[in-house]
Design a protein around this motif. Structure first.
Motif, short mmCIF file in Angstrom:
data_model
loop_
_atom_site.label_atom_id
_atom_site.label_comp_id
_atom_site.label_asym_id
_atom_site.label_seq_id
_atom_site.Cartn_x
_atom_site.Cartn_y
_atom_site.Cartn_z
N UNK A 77 0.84 -1.20 0.00
CA UNK A 77 0.00 0.00 0.00
C UNK A 77 0.88 1.26 0.00
N UNK A 78 2.08 1.15 -0.56
CA UNK A 78 3.04 2.26 -0.51
C UNK A 78 2.87 3.26 -1.65
N UNK A 79 2.13 2.90 -2.72
CA UNK A 79 2.13 3.74 -3.91
C UNK A 79 3.48 3.67 -4.59
N UNK A 80 3.58 4.32 -5.77
CA UNK A 80 4.86 4.30 -6.48
C UNK A 80 5.37 5.71 -6.71
N UNK A 81 4.88 6.67 -5.90
CA UNK A 81 5.29 8.06 -6.10
C UNK A 81 6.57 8.40 -5.33
N UNK A 82 6.98 7.55 -4.39
CA UNK A 82 8.26 7.82 -3.73
C UNK A 82 9.20 6.64 -3.95
N UNK A 83 10.24 6.53 -3.17
CA UNK A 83 11.27 5.55 -3.45
C UNK A 83 11.12 4.22 -2.72
N UNK A 84 10.02 4.02 -1.98
CA UNK A 84 9.93 2.84 -1.12
C UNK A 84 9.97 1.54 -1.92
N UNK A 96 11.02 1.06 -4.93
CA UNK A 96 12.30 0.91 -5.63
C UNK A 96 13.40 0.41 -4.69
N UNK A 118 0.20 -4.99 -7.27
CA UNK A 118 -0.17 -3.58 -7.28
C UNK A 118 0.44 -2.93 -6.05
N UNK A 119 0.67 -1.62 -6.12
CA UNK A 119 1.10 -0.88 -4.94
C UNK A 119 0.05 0.15 -4.54
N UNK A 120 -1.12 0.03 -5.14
CA UNK A 120 -2.22 0.97 -4.88
C UNK A 120 -3.29 0.39 -3.98
#
Lengths: 285, 285, 285
Positions: free
Chosen positions: A10-17, A19, A38-40
């Motif tokens: 549930x981290x989203x992909x807008x930051x570096x987590x 990656x 998914x990360x959403x």
């Protein structure tokens, strides 16, 4: 050959987590093949994480290693586990209900305790909030690469001891089926129920015939109308609702090229009930 | 060596649909290299799917297999096809207009009918709504891995029979160019027209000189002003509009560090016309 | 074996830009392993691009090649460079401040000028706005595949000449620490400061004890209260704020299962100051 490693968070992909989780795995084995489920997942929504796993796990090769990190209890005494499904895929996850749907719909062959103090990226001891990177990605990569055998991850647990989220089975009362709305087909706003194709077949409704659909949230009726039972969306007019069998072979409700969930503000979870019955004949007298 | 497999859909990546398509392909061949074009095509928007293909296909190696699933007619009699571009890439897609821009701008060397009943994931016969997983990902993976020859996919079709979306060519009338706004550079709000660099060159406007730009939606003029023709954004002041040649070598209009589409509520499609001419001299008398 | 290639941009993934960058790299070498850091850097936000690199670079294997394209000055005289970190990873980027945090927090071992006219996709000479595809992805792929040696990319530069964004070091004044809010943990709304774990330790606050936190934007105080210093979120009640050490071992502030940034409309950058001190005893008399 190493096995596929698949991440869900549930981290989203807008930051570096996410990656950073990729990098950690590639340091374990630079030849690993890593993918995303998914990360959403909505933040802290263990139910949806559990559902997305059951929606996908069975389509991946035997031996695939899933790492699912929706972990509101990170840093507490909640257990971490590695489960093996009856289909032979692995899931590395906090034991917080993430395995609910797999256990119920696919089956868990074996589950082992993941000892966080032993299965941990070296140098990460001061970091208490990112087990996704420090424990789960690291351990998943070691299992996928063959450096860590599933059998040696930790002691075997009784699957009956796994934390399970509250869920309700679909039932048949006379000529009426009652189930819950488990999840949305997000982009298209379709409702996915827990009523199986088999159970629905027992109503004896043929393709092209009408179904009466009622949707309630707790005690409030949100929707009641009849609609066609169709193979797929384009069999009804644009903007018309339909009942169909979704890609997991459960009953779903949609509007062709519209959003049923959006049109009627419908949500998901065990408080959202759906009932189905053969539509009545309408007789003018 | 297997060839790259590239997915495009309107499914989004918030649920498990795309991941199931990955799993299906890896079951066909666990060594496949799978990539994404985008999964954020607006729902049912075949035009944009067609454009995103022409924007990318030519930059991928010969033999790359694209699978594009924007498929409002799933489950109806619409054909499924596999096209081979003149550049040697393949596209597996419903025949619903998705190949419009490739046919017009790059060229199709050959196209074959995809028989859905033969090219289908075994066990998926009861699922009528997810050909992305059951037919297209499965077939694309078989072609990319070399298990299914393009030549044996189905009968050869006349490319002239492919469904095409309505589109309008850019034209020159005297000193004025008229074209359409085909698509947006989404993040930056730039307008991408169908006016080629060659056609624009015929106006004889040098870099640094001014262009008069008019934008109409049907009969309503939405914008008219002059702006500089620049190599790139940073040649004009922050917040200043510019005309430039985009990365597909067509005329585009933007605001440096702003959004032209957002500033003037401009959309895309054949009803959105753009005209360009050399800016007039302004003489005070 | 080729090294991993990792992309970061502010392009988003809703159109074909990132996919074209993938294709260009695979034409250089079809065996390349390509990954994403993120493509959701806010448009033109070089500061955040710089931070996301420092958040991830060190978790990737030595030799990994990052390509970071947040490039408001594309097409101007701004330099392009390839930097080698002290950890042995490479970053290909415009010289516009993108390397600020890596230089400060990890260290740059060597940096070389990237000659755009020599390191460029052939046939892209008329395209002035998409160096991400035409210069950076192409060059990154050639370095990752071993076709282009770092040492031969261009002349060696003095790292002291790199463009740096304005930043402020955290300081200790008596019993008070003052730092800036560098970035958000986006999905969870946590504030990540530039105050290191070591500096915070000098306050002598044990886990479970309270910290007084004040947040100011320029001259306006936005927040002041005391909260617990915890290992992780779940050690405090749901909805309760906490101070913790984040995954980069800096001080962070959050609300358990809420959004601190959202609750108090808090932003990032050097105008956003945070001060920490041991919470006072409260004595009723």
């Amino acid at each position: 050959m190493s096995r596929a490693l698949v991440y869900q968070t549930d981290f989203g992909i807008a930051d570096g987590a996410v990656s950073a989780m990729y990098g950690v795995a590639l340091k374990v084995d630079p030849e690993l093949n890593i993918f995303d489920l998914t990360h959403d997942i909505p933040q802290y929504n263990i139910w949806e994480a559990s559902y997305r796993l059951v929606q996908t796990v069975q389509y991946w090769p035997e031996g695939t290693v899933f790492v699912s990190v929706v972990d509101p209890g990170v840093g507490t005494a909640r257990r971490s586990v590695v489960a093996k499904t009856t289909g032979g895929q692995y899931v590395v996850t906090p034991d917080n209900g993430t395995l609910t749907h797999i256990k119920k719909m696919l089956g868990i062959a074996e589950v082992r305790l993941l000892d966080e103090s032993k299965n941990r990226l070296s140098g990460s001891e001061l970091s208490y909030t990112f087990h996704g990177r420090d424990v789960y990605a690291y351990t998943g990569a070691r299992i996928a690469s063959g450096q860590q055998a599933f059998e040696a991850v930790g002691e075997s647990l009784d699957p009956a001891t796994l934390v399970e989220l509250h869920h309700v089975d679909a039932v048949k009362n006379g000529d009426v089926l009652e189930g819950t709305i488990d999840v949305l087909d997000i982009r298209f706003g379709s409702l996915w129920s827990n009523i199986s194709h088999e159970l629905f077949s027992s109503l004896g409704i043929d393709y092209g015939k009408r179904v009466e659909v009622s949707i309630r949230n707790d005690t409030r009726e949100v929707y009641r109308n009849t609609m066609v039972y169709a193979h797929s969306f384009a069999e009804v007019s644009m903007g018309e609702p339909l009942v169909y069998i979704n890609s997991l072979l459960c009953v779903a409700v949609a509007i062709n090229q519209g959003s049923f969930a959006g049109a009627y503000n419908i949500g998901t979870g065990t408080s959202w009930k759906i009932t189905l019955r053969k539509a009545p004949r309408i007789v003018y007298e």
